[in-house]
Design a protein around this motif. Structure first.
Motif, PDB file in Angstrom:
ATOM      1  N   ASP A 160       0.832  -1.213   0.000  1.00  0.00           N
ATOM      2  CA  ASP A 160       0.000   0.000   0.000  1.00  0.00           C
ATOM      3  C   ASP A 160       0.864   1.259   0.000  1.00  0.00           C
ATOM      4  O   ASP A 160       0.609   2.212  -0.753  1.00  0.00           O
ATOM      5  CB  ASP A 160      -0.874   0.031   1.268  1.00  0.00           C
ATOM      6  N   LEU A 161       1.880   1.260   0.867  1.00  0.00           N
ATOM      7  CA  LEU A 161       2.746   2.433   0.977  1.00  0.00           C
ATOM      8  C   LEU A 161       3.556   2.646  -0.298  1.00  0.00           C
ATOM      9  O   LEU A 161       3.748   3.782  -0.742  1.00  0.00           O
ATOM     10  CB  LEU A 161       3.668   2.280   2.190  1.00  0.00           C
ATOM     11  N   LEU A 162       4.018   1.554  -0.896  1.00  0.00           N
ATOM     12  CA  LEU A 162       4.735   1.656  -2.170  1.00  0.00           C
ATOM     13  C   LEU A 162       3.834   2.247  -3.259  1.00  0.00           C
ATOM     14  O   LEU A 162       4.275   3.062  -4.081  1.00  0.00           O
ATOM     15  CB  LEU A 162       5.230   0.280  -2.617  1.00  0.00           C
ATOM     16  N   ALA A 163       2.568   1.838  -3.263  1.00  0.00           N
ATOM     17  CA  ALA A 163       1.630   2.382  -4.251  1.00  0.00           C
ATOM     18  C   ALA A 163       1.532   3.891  -4.105  1.00  0.00           C
ATOM     19  O   ALA A 163       1.529   4.627  -5.106  1.00  0.00           O
ATOM     20  CB  ALA A 163       0.252   1.735  -4.076  1.00  0.00           C
ATOM     21  N   VAL A 172       2.686   7.062 -11.383  1.00  0.00           N
ATOM     22  CA  VAL A 172       2.180   5.774 -11.853  1.00  0.00           C
ATOM     23  C   VAL A 172       0.719   5.664 -11.399  1.00  0.00           C
ATOM     24  O   VAL A 172       0.443   5.805 -10.198  1.00  0.00           O
ATOM     25  CB  VAL A 172       3.008   4.594 -11.295  1.00  0.00           C
ATOM     26  N   PRO A 173      -0.236   5.456 -12.314  1.00  0.00           N
ATOM     27  CA  PRO A 173      -1.661   5.513 -11.948  1.00  0.00           C
ATOM     28  C   PRO A 173      -2.130   4.245 -11.220  1.00  0.00           C
ATOM     29  O   PRO A 173      -2.674   3.320 -11.821  1.00  0.00           O
ATOM     30  CB  PRO A 173      -2.364   5.680 -13.295  1.00  0.00           C
ATOM     31  N   ILE A 174      -1.926   4.226  -9.901  1.00  0.00           N
ATOM     32  CA  ILE A 174      -2.252   3.059  -9.082  1.00  0.00           C
ATOM     33  C   ILE A 174      -3.464   3.366  -8.208  1.00  0.00           C
ATOM     34  O   ILE A 174      -3.487   4.383  -7.504  1.00  0.00           O
ATOM     35  CB  ILE A 174      -1.071   2.651  -8.181  1.00  0.00           C
ATOM     36  N   VAL A 175      -4.452   2.484  -8.273  1.00  0.00           N
ATOM     37  CA  VAL A 175      -5.618   2.537  -7.396  1.00  0.00           C
ATOM     38  C   VAL A 175      -5.461   1.396  -6.385  1.00  0.00           C
ATOM     39  O   VAL A 175      -5.072   0.287  -6.751  1.00  0.00           O
ATOM     40  CB  VAL A 175      -6.926   2.347  -8.192  1.00  0.00           C
ATOM     41  N   VAL A 176      -5.748   1.655  -5.115  1.00  0.00           N
ATOM     42  CA  VAL A 176      -5.621   0.621  -4.081  1.00  0.00           C
ATOM     43  C   VAL A 176      -7.009   0.200  -3.607  1.00  0.00           C
ATOM     44  O   VAL A 176      -7.825   1.050  -3.233  1.00  0.00           O
ATOM     45  CB  VAL A 176      -4.787   1.122  -2.883  1.00  0.00           C
ATOM     46  N   LEU A 233     -15.077  -2.677 -11.039  1.00  0.00           N
ATOM     47  CA  LEU A 233     -15.556  -1.295 -10.900  1.00  0.00           C
ATOM     48  C   LEU A 233     -14.473  -0.388 -10.329  1.00  0.00           C
ATOM     49  O   LEU A 233     -14.331   0.769 -10.740  1.00  0.00           O
ATOM     50  CB  LEU A 233     -16.791  -1.267  -9.993  1.00  0.00           C
ATOM     51  N   CYS A 234     -13.698  -0.920  -9.386  1.00  0.00           N
ATOM     52  CA  CYS A 234     -12.636  -0.130  -8.771  1.00  0.00           C
ATOM     53  C   CYS A 234     -11.556   0.216  -9.802  1.00  0.00           C
ATOM     54  O   CYS A 234     -11.050   1.341  -9.837  1.00  0.00           O
ATOM     55  CB  CYS A 234     -12.040  -0.922  -7.609  1.00  0.00           C
ATOM     56  N   MET A 235     -11.215  -0.757 -10.636  1.00  0.00           N
ATOM     57  CA  MET A 235     -10.231  -0.519 -11.692  1.00  0.00           C
ATOM     58  C   MET A 235     -10.718   0.567 -12.642  1.00  0.00           C
ATOM     59  O   MET A 235      -9.968   1.477 -13.017  1.00  0.00           O
ATOM     60  CB  MET A 235      -9.980  -1.814 -12.472  1.00  0.00           C
ATOM     61  N   ASN A 236     -11.965   0.505 -13.051  1.00  0.00           N
ATOM     62  CA  ASN A 236     -12.451   1.368 -14.121  1.00  0.00           C
ATOM     63  C   ASN A 236     -12.966   2.720 -13.652  1.00  0.00           C
ATOM     64  O   ASN A 236     -13.043   3.656 -14.444  1.00  0.00           O
ATOM     65  CB  ASN A 236     -13.546   0.635 -14.910  1.00  0.00           C
ATOM     66  N   HIS A 237     -13.310   2.843 -12.360  1.00  0.00           N
ATOM     67  CA  HIS A 237     -13.859   4.103 -11.860  1.00  0.00           C
ATOM     68  C   HIS A 237     -13.056   4.723 -10.723  1.00  0.00           C
ATOM     69  O   HIS A 237     -13.239   5.908 -10.429  1.00  0.00           O
ATOM     70  CB  HIS A 237     -15.308   3.882 -11.401  1.00  0.00           C
ATOM     71  N   GLY A 238     -12.199   3.930 -10.073  1.00  0.00           N
ATOM     72  CA  GLY A 238     -11.423   4.465  -8.962  1.00  0.00           C
ATOM     73  C   GLY A 238     -10.418   5.516  -9.423  1.00  0.00           C
ATOM     74  O   GLY A 238      -9.917   5.464 -10.550  1.00  0.00           O
ATOM     75  N   GLY A 241      -4.226   6.958  -6.932  1.00  0.00           N
ATOM     76  CA  GLY A 241      -3.787   7.601  -5.701  1.00  0.00           C
ATOM     77  C   GLY A 241      -4.775   7.464  -4.561  1.00  0.00           C
ATOM     78  O   GLY A 241      -4.459   7.824  -3.424  1.00  0.00           O
ATOM     79  N   GLU A 242      -5.959   6.933  -4.852  1.00  0.00           N
ATOM     80  CA  GLU A 242      -6.982   6.782  -3.818  1.00  0.00           C
ATOM     81  C   GLU A 242      -7.073   5.331  -3.340  1.00  0.00           C
ATOM     82  O   GLU A 242      -6.651   4.405  -4.043  1.00  0.00           O
ATOM     83  CB  GLU A 242      -8.356   7.222  -4.340  1.00  0.00           C
ATOM     84  N   VAL A 243      -7.643   5.163  -2.161  1.00  0.00           N
ATOM     85  CA  VAL A 243      -7.838   3.848  -1.542  1.00  0.00           C
ATOM     86  C   VAL A 243      -9.334   3.624  -1.354  1.00  0.00           C
ATOM     87  O   VAL A 243     -10.057   4.553  -0.951  1.00  0.00           O
ATOM     88  CB  VAL A 243      -7.137   3.770  -0.166  1.00  0.00           C
ATOM     89  N   TYR A 244      -9.799   2.407  -1.645  1.00  0.00           N
ATOM     90  CA  TYR A 244     -11.223   2.088  -1.514  1.00  0.00           C
ATOM     91  C   TYR A 244     -11.408   0.793  -0.729  1.00  0.00           C
ATOM     92  O   TYR A 244     -10.848  -0.244  -1.089  1.00  0.00           O
ATOM     93  CB  TYR A 244     -11.866   1.933  -2.904  1.00  0.00           C
ATOM     94  N   ASN A 245     -12.197   0.872   0.337  1.00  0.00           N
ATOM     95  CA  ASN A 245     -12.619  -0.339   1.036  1.00  0.00           C
ATOM     96  C   ASN A 245     -13.674  -1.059   0.207  1.00  0.00           C
ATOM     97  O   ASN A 245     -14.619  -0.430  -0.287  1.00  0.00           O
ATOM     98  CB  ASN A 245     -13.246   0.010   2.397  1.00  0.00           C
ATOM     99  N   LEU A 246     -13.529  -2.369   0.082  1.00  0.00           N
ATOM    100  CA  LEU A 246     -14.501  -3.203  -0.621  1.00  0.00           C
ATOM    101  C   LEU A 246     -14.986  -4.277   0.345  1.00  0.00           C
ATOM    102  O   LEU A 246     -14.173  -4.886   1.044  1.00  0.00           O
ATOM    103  CB  LEU A 246     -13.871  -3.879  -1.842  1.00  0.00           C
ATOM    104  N   GLY A 247     -16.274  -4.512   0.391  1.00  0.00           N
ATOM    105  CA  GLY A 247     -16.773  -5.543   1.294  1.00  0.00           C
ATOM    106  C   GLY A 247     -18.288  -5.564   1.351  1.00  0.00           C
ATOM    107  O   GLY A 247     -18.971  -4.712   0.775  1.00  0.00           O
TER     108      GLY A 247
END
Length: 327
Positions: A160-163, A172-176, A233-238, A241-247
């Motif tokens: 996460d921190l590396l992202a 680098v366009p990384i979504v977490v 959905l997270c890949m295509n809309h996130g 640089g942001e983090v999203y809880n999924l559950g």
């Protein structure tokens, strides 16, 4: 115009294999690349889709080969699943899990940076990074402190921190995504799957007692099919640089899941605690706040916990029958 190129690392794993099946059904026009350490395993569920995939045999720890593979493919999207995802193993072999999970992710991000390409990357992280939370911190938001409670969780926190570093420093366009507990029939080391497999074995006369660890842990559960929809959905809309809880949203005790499975069994199930299944430290309150993701995407789960548990037991019954037939 070339087809979108989508890479899924860790394709032999349960999450990666389910995601590829989801993408095959949802984006049939895309070119899908299944990245594995040494080809698809013979018992991989992806073997039946082999003609629709390109398999990339490359160990992410081999940096020159990783860089060459990415240079050749030049993907548009990378779902990064590849990790040793086993909390118990990480307590037994911490160096192995830390080395693999941190170095493989570093290699992937660095190869993308050095090549000057900009695929959208989804880092598939985990709720384990939050560690043990207090009741006042539940439901857990993305801004909650990270207090990893196992070597595995430390490795995922480092990812996460590396992202964050590669997004902020190198763009680098990384979504977490941080996935909370899900029902996954292909992961026998998850508590619900372990219970269901044991029930199927008892039903077939292959085992007499069901063994379990801590039943008091509280969490939400999400069906594997809903989980894969979340990743897509997270890949295509996130936002990078942001983090999203999924559950999921249904809160259950681990013991409730066991009781539900026992009611679905067709024989009497006797249970016994196994001290080997108790962890040195256990994360017991895994209840997410998924507002950020749901407001962004409008997502809501399609499957209830009961439907998911029934599906899990039926799949585990099929697996036990297959194993018995092959012996």
């Amino acid at each position: 115009l070339r087809a979108m190129r989508i890479v899924v690392t860790g394709a032999n794993g349960s999450g990666g294999s389910y995601l590829i099946e989801h993408l095959l059904s949802q984006t049939p026009e895309a070119s899908l690349f299944a990245w594995t350490r040494a080809g698809l395993s013979e018992n991989s569920p992806l073997m039946r889709h082999r003609s629709r995939l390109e398999v990339l045999s490359c160990d992410l720890l081999d940096y020159p080969k990783t860089k060459a593979t990415l240079s050749h493919i030049r993907p548009d999207q990378i779902y990064h699943f590849a990790s040793d995802a086993d909390v118990g193993l990480s307590f037994r072999q911490p160096l192995r899990v830390l080395d693999n999970n941190i170095r493989s992710t570093s290699a992937l991000f660095e190869a993308v940076r050095e090549l000057g390409i900009s695929p959208r990357i989804l880092l598939c992280s985990t709720s384990e990074v939050y560690g043990q939370v207090s009741p006042s911190e539940v439901p857990i938001r993305e801004s909650n402190p990270l207090r990893p409670a196992s070597p595995y969780a430390v490795s995922k926190t480092t990812q996460d921190l590396l992202a964050g570093v590669y997004f902020n420093a190198y763009k680098v366009p990384i979504v977490v995504s941080r996935m909370f507990s899900y029902i996954n029939p292909r992961r026998p080391n998850l508590f619900a799957t372990a219970f269901a497999l044991q029930i199927a074995r008892i039903e077939n006369g292959l085992q007499s007692v069901l063994f379990h660890g801590n039943l008091e842990s509280t969490r939400t559960l999400i069906d594997i099919r809903d989980a894969m929809q979340c990743y897509s959905l997270c890949m295509n809309h996130g936002a990078p640089g942001e983090v999203y809880n999924l559950g999921g949203s249904e809160v259950v005790r681990v013991g409730d899941v066991l009781e539900r499975l026992i009611t679905l069994a067709n024989v009497q199930i006797n249970c016994q605690i196994d001290p080997q299944l108790l962890r040195p430290t256990d994360v017991t309150l895994q209840i997410p706040d998924t507002t950020k993701f749901r407001q962004l995407t409008g997502w809501s789960p399609q499957y209830s916990a009961l439907e998911s548990v029934e599906n899990l037991l039926n799949q585990c019954r099929d697996e036990v029958r297959r194993q018995a037939a092959s012996q």
